[in-house]
Design an enzyme around this catalytic site. Sequence first.
Site, short mmCIF file in Angstrom:
data_model
loop_
_atom_site.label_atom_id
_atom_site.label_comp_id
_atom_site.label_asym_id
_atom_site.label_seq_id
_atom_site.Cartn_x
_atom_site.Cartn_y
_atom_site.Cartn_z
N GLY A 1 0.83 -1.22 0.00
CA GLY A 1 0.00 0.00 0.00
C GLY A 1 0.86 1.25 0.00
N GLU A 2 0.58 2.17 0.93
CA GLU A 2 1.32 3.44 0.93
C GLU A 2 2.78 3.26 1.34
OE1 GLU A 2 0.42 6.43 3.83
OE2 GLU A 2 -0.36 4.96 5.25
N GLY B 1 4.79 1.13 -0.29
CA GLY B 1 5.57 0.69 -1.44
C GLY B 1 5.42 -0.77 -1.80
N ASP C 1 -4.58 -3.65 -8.37
CA ASP C 1 -4.79 -4.11 -9.75
C ASP C 1 -4.10 -3.16 -10.73
OD1 ASP C 1 -6.55 -6.16 -8.88
OD2 ASP C 1 -8.07 -4.62 -8.60
P1 AMP Z 1 -7.76 -3.94 -5.16
O1 AMP Z 1 -8.16 -2.70 -4.41
O2 AMP Z 1 -6.62 -3.76 -6.10
O3 AMP Z 1 -7.63 -5.13 -4.28
O4 AMP Z 1 -8.97 -4.30 -6.13
C1 AMP Z 1 -10.30 -3.98 -5.87
C2 AMP Z 1 -11.14 -4.51 -7.01
O5 AMP Z 1 -11.19 -5.93 -6.95
C3 AMP Z 1 -12.56 -4.02 -6.94
O6 AMP Z 1 -12.83 -3.22 -8.07
C4 AMP Z 1 -13.44 -5.27 -6.90
O7 AMP Z 1 -14.48 -5.25 -7.83
C5 AMP Z 1 -12.49 -6.41 -7.20
N1 AMP Z 1 -12.70 -7.54 -6.29
C6 AMP Z 1 -13.02 -7.51 -4.98
N2 AMP Z 1 -13.14 -8.76 -4.47
C7 AMP Z 1 -12.86 -9.62 -5.49
C8 AMP Z 1 -12.80 -11.04 -5.60
N3 AMP Z 1 -13.04 -11.84 -4.57
N4 AMP Z 1 -12.47 -11.56 -6.80
C9 AMP Z 1 -12.21 -10.77 -7.85
N5 AMP Z 1 -12.25 -9.43 -7.82
C10 AMP Z 1 -12.58 -8.84 -6.65
#
Ligand code: AMP
Length: 308
Positions: free
Chosen positions: A207-208, A210, A238
Amino acid sequence: MSKLVIVGTVAFDAIETPFGKTDKILGGAATFIGLAASQFGVDAAAVSVVGGDFPQKYLDLLSDKNIDVSGVEIVKDGKTFFWSGLYHNDMNSRDTLATELNVLADFQPVVPEDYKNARVVMLGNLHPLTQLSVLEQMNQKPELVVLDTMNFWMDNALEDLHKVMKHIDVITINDEEARQLTGEYSLVVAARKIHEMGPKYVVIKKGEHGALLFNEDNVFYAPALPLEEVFDPTGAGDTFAGGFAGYLAKSDDLSFENMKNAVIYGSTLASFCVEKFGTERMVDLSSEEVHKRLQQFKNLTQFEIELT
Ligand code: AMP
């Protein structure tokens, strides 16, 4: 041109942070990965599923970024995957309030014919068997397979996650998840244990604080850029993964040294993602803005000490 296959959720998210709250907005792992990877001008295709409730304008938004959406199945009488999260005051931790799989529950991914020879495959957060099925459809082993996952799949499909981990080159995972996966507090020990599960390269996102890149005895650390405004960390992980994979899809150098640059690109793109809610900041991000921030990153991390 180099081809990139992106697998992951295309979703509705409802988010609450100390700075505000959203109704259902565009989200999903594949969405954030695609938007980040679109910065590199590679041929990219998303493989995912949505319901009949998913607005065409969101698919158009991805197409406008040159992401091929022919592999995004639309289940007319189904509902789109929905996730809802609540961030704590430090914004580094969050509670998942809802995960509704909906059309994801029966999803059988289909890789578009033109992309079965892609050089790079980015397996975004999804059921591990869905991730595996995408790999099985490729005509030959891709040069690079990157996998991202999260605690939800460790809780619900751990054995399957271990199966797919045997077929990947790089895993990107956050610190909490690395600890959950290995039962180790030390991230160095956790990375070693994750190596033993399959991937040669392990990226641990903090996260913040690094990100760390491990490969055998090599370690690289990149800080996150200190930001004035952090509104919503959703999708930062992501976006990091999309920047990492997109950069490597564009380059033909898959060495550890070049993966350091991929980490920097991932971190730079993630630093934009958190500045607004959902995908808002990523949609109009220009290459000039990215370039400027890469320079800031360089300034932040470069120093010259004479070792005597
Ligand atoms: P992150 O903040 O990078 O972990 O990603 C958040 C994104 O992951 C959100 O836009 C959700 O729609 C998606 N997400 C949350 N839970 C899941 C899951 N169990 N499987 C796949 N995608 C997910």
